[in-house]
Motif scaffolding. Structure first.
Motif, PDB file in Angstrom:
ATOM      1  N   ARG A   1       0.834  -1.210   0.000  1.00  0.00           N
ATOM      2  CA  ARG A   1       0.000   0.000   0.000  1.00  0.00           C
ATOM      3  C   ARG A   1       0.860   1.248   0.000  1.00  0.00           C
ATOM      4  O   ARG A   1       0.614   2.192  -0.745  1.00  0.00           O
ATOM      5  N   SER A   2       1.884   1.294   0.856  1.00  0.00           N
ATOM      6  CA  SER A   2       2.665   2.527   0.995  1.00  0.00           C
ATOM      7  C   SER A   2       3.659   2.745  -0.140  1.00  0.00           C
ATOM      8  O   SER A   2       3.826   3.865  -0.600  1.00  0.00           O
ATOM      9  N   GLU A   3       4.311   1.694  -0.621  1.00  0.00           N
ATOM     10  CA  GLU A   3       5.342   1.871  -1.629  1.00  0.00           C
ATOM     11  C   GLU A   3       4.839   1.766  -3.073  1.00  0.00           C
ATOM     12  O   GLU A   3       5.411   2.375  -3.968  1.00  0.00           O
ATOM     13  N   TYR A   4       3.799   0.982  -3.295  1.00  0.00           N
ATOM     14  CA  TYR A   4       3.363   0.718  -4.669  1.00  0.00           C
ATOM     15  C   TYR A   4       1.960   1.231  -4.988  1.00  0.00           C
ATOM     16  O   TYR A   4       1.487   1.071  -6.101  1.00  0.00           O
ATOM     17  N   GLY A   5       1.279   1.808  -4.025  1.00  0.00           N
ATOM     18  CA  GLY A   5      -0.020   2.418  -4.287  1.00  0.00           C
ATOM     19  C   GLY A   5      -1.201   1.465  -4.321  1.00  0.00           C
ATOM     20  O   GLY A   5      -2.262   1.807  -4.827  1.00  0.00           O
TER      21      GLY A   5
END
Length: 188
Positions: free
Chosen positions: A105-109
């Motif tokens: 979720r945080s790095e790849y959206g």
């Protein structure tokens, strides 16, 4: 006798009124759900995400948490399915899976997916949905826990099943069969 006939006519009239009222209520109740609401919303938002990109993002997020996975592509009826499987230490498998999903979720959206229960993790991104179940039960000493992650793609352009459709051919009528003309027979 006349009284009995009138009673029957009254019962028939009342029953007819009741049936008419029920039919009107049914038609009114069914008319609302059948109204035209316009075109359907798109099945996913954003451009289609290639399978290799989706798989590499999820394997990177899992690898960062110490979960090494293998890719097992499958394909069923126009939907693209990918399966990632691997093993992890049973003591920390739940924590590692949750951290990998948070990293995706945080790095790849990736976005939180539909709620499938407390023991299932889901994510969505464009035309992909990822789902993994948290392993349950007693951990066996010395045996790593099996992890299976299912990835499903809808309407992807690069799916292995995207076979170009055959060209449209028009049917031409066959030439009429002609039978040899026979001479009429005359009867004596």
């Amino acid at each position: 006798m006349e009284i009995i006939v009138r009673r029957r006519q009254r019962r028939t009239a009342v029953a007819s009124l009741v049936m008419a009222a029920l039919m009107t209520a049914t038609a009114t109740a069914c008319a609302y759900p059948l109204r035209d609401l316009g075109p359907l919303p798109p099945r996913f938002s954003g451009p289609p995400l290639p399978a290799d990109t989706a798989v590499s993002e999820m394997t990177s997020a899992l690898a960062a948490e110490g979960i090494k996975t293998e890719r097992q592509p499958t394909n069923v009826l126009g939907k693209c399915h990918e399966r990632l499987s691997g093993r992890h230490a049973p003591e920390t498998v739940d924590t590692a899976l949750k951290a990998a999903f948070a990293r995706a979720r945080s790095e790849y959206g990736w976005q939180p997916g539909p709620d499938m229960g407390s023991r299932t993790l889901t994510l969505t991104k464009n035309n992909w949905t990822v789902m993994a179940s948290l392993p349950g039960g007693q951990a066996v000493q010395g045996i790593e826990t099996m992890i299976v992650m299912s990835m499903t793609c809808v309407d992807g352009d690069d799916t292995p099943s995207a076979v170009p459709s055959p060209p449209v051919t028009t049917l031409t009528p066959a030439p009429a069969l002609t039978s040899p003309q026979t001479s009429p027979q005359t009867s004596p």
